[in-house]
Design an enzyme around this catalytic site. Structure first.
Site, PDB file in Angstrom:
ATOM      1  CD  GLU A 102      -5.936  41.716  24.916  1.00 44.97           C
ATOM      2  OE1 GLU A 102      -6.244  42.809  24.404  1.00 44.97           O
ATOM      3  OE2 GLU A 102      -4.922  41.084  24.598  1.00 44.97           O
ATOM      4  CG  ASP A 104      -3.613  38.880  26.363  1.00 46.98           C
ATOM      5  OD1 ASP A 104      -4.603  38.755  25.656  1.00 46.98           O
ATOM      6  OD2 ASP A 104      -3.017  39.963  26.531  1.00 46.98           O
ATOM      7  CD  GLU A 106       0.331  37.867  24.141  1.00 51.16           C
ATOM      8  OE1 GLU A 106      -0.176  38.573  23.259  1.00 51.16           O
ATOM      9  OE2 GLU A 106       1.188  38.304  24.934  1.00 51.16           O
TER      10      GLU A 106
END
Ligand SMILES: *[C@@H]1O[C@H](CO)[C@@H](O)[C@H](O)[C@H]1NC(C)=O
Ligand SMILES: *[C@@H]1O[C@H](CO)[C@@H](O)[C@H](O)[C@H]1NC(C)=O
Ligand SMILES: *[C@@H]1O[C@H](CO)[C@@H](O)[C@H](O)[C@H]1NC(C)=O
Ligand SMILES: *[C@@H]1O[C@H](CO)[C@@H](O)[C@H](O)[C@H]1NC(C)=O
Ligand SMILES: *[C@@H]1O[C@H](CO)[C@@H](O)[C@H](O)[C@H]1NC(C)=O
Length: 276
Positions: A102, A104, A106
């Site tokens: 993953e 990310d 954010e």
């Protein structure tokens, strides 16, 4: 002389890194490329803009129908205005399962007038804990800005308005896992994370300020798409020299981009898991 070299570097940087992307700059048609996978009623499509909304009932999210291994994915986002404390807006890529990979972005909201933070993270084979946090050099709630992942077998680069804010280099020779075996879908979401997101969880979401809205547009995916009938990912997307991102120019950052990364780290990095 110095400035000539500098201009040359900019030219190489523009031509090298982004020519392919700019040439193909046609944006993905959202409804063809993505599906709404969480609370579709909270997602509003308005012209070329996709508004993800959060209220005291639910957040929401979307996910690409296809999965990708290596390439580049970008989107433009205008983040929640005013009081966004407790909220997280995410643009990320992920594979499935407990041993997933993953990447990310954010965006951690804040009370009115206080700065958003961008948290980036990388999971490999199910293990994350590689957070970095940056402040931004602009107010991300006032206008759209471009957030991108670049990813090949040598490195992963997180970019903000085409400026690298983070590079994760392949150090497999030192026994560090690198995400290169799992295709990932491209996803976006908005949710309530007031147990940790803002000022360490001290500031909670103030629901009287709902609806919280982050707007996405200009999705751009230039990546190796995994065909559903294929299970040999590496044969399909791992072949060397088939794609522009395998050119030696993309093995790492050039000098100009390394300078940009240094500037970002010096001026805007607020937390790095490696510096604890
Ligand atoms: C996007 O694709 C959908 C479904 O194929 C189509 O109805 C719509 O007109 C397309 N939108 C644009 C802007 O091309
Ligand atoms: C959610 O917000 C609505 C509108 O502000 C309010 O009427 C409702 O009571 C709230 N529900 C809960 C469970 O807090
Ligand atoms: C990935 O993690 C699993 C345990 O969750 C482990 O068994 C496996 O060996 C790991 N893969 C690699 C390549 O290290
Ligand atoms: C929110 O604002 C405070 C005060 O300026 C700051 O310390 C914090 O890093 C900001 N961002 C988040 C996500 O808490
Ligand atoms: C939430 O926002 C309202 C309206 O601005 C304000 O009156 C109230 O004090 C806020 N609540 C908290 C806990 O800050």
């Amino acid at each position: 002389m110095t400035s000539n070299i500098y201009l040359l570097e900019i030219a190489i940087f523009v031509l090298g890194f982004f020519s392919v992307n700019l040439d193909l700059a046609a944006c993905a048609n959202f409804s063809e490329v993505f599906e709404l996978n969480w609370a579709p009623h909270h997602i509003i499509s308005e012209g070329d803009q996709i508004k993800l909304t959060l209220d005291n009932i639910s957040g929401c999210g979307f996910e690409s129908k296809k999965k990708y291994l290596f390439g580049q994915a970008s989107v433009q986002i205008k983040l929640i205005q005013g009081d966004s404390a407790g909220t997280v807006t995410a643009f990320y890529m992920s594979s499935e399962g407990t041993n997933h990979d993953e990447l990310d972005f954010e965006f951690l909201g804040n009370v009115s007038g206080e700065p958003y933070l961008v948290q980036t993270n990388i999971y490999v084979n199910g293990t994350g804990n590689r957070e970095q946090r940056h402040a931004l050099w602009f107010d991300p709630t006032l206008d759209f800005h471009t957030y991108s992942f670049f990813w090949n077998r040598h490195c992963i680069v997180f970019l903000v308005d085409r400026i690298p804010i983070r590079v994760f280099t392949n150090k497999e020779e030192n026994g560090v896992l690198f995400p290169r075996n799992q295709a990932m879908s491209i996803r976006g979401s908005v949710w309530n994370a007031d147990d940790w997101a803002t000022q360490g969880g001290r500031v909670k979401t103030n629901w009287t300020h709902a609806l919280f809205v982050s707007t996405f547009r200009s999705f751009n995916i230039d990546a190796c798409e995994l065909l559903p009938e294929t299970d040999d990912i590496l044969a399909q997307c791992g072949k060397l020299s088939r794609f522009w991102w395998d050119k030696p120019a993309f093995d790492g950052l050039n000098r100009h981009r390394s300078h940009q990364l240094k500037w970002v780290r010096r001026r805007h990095l607020v937390y790095d898991y490696r510096l604890l």
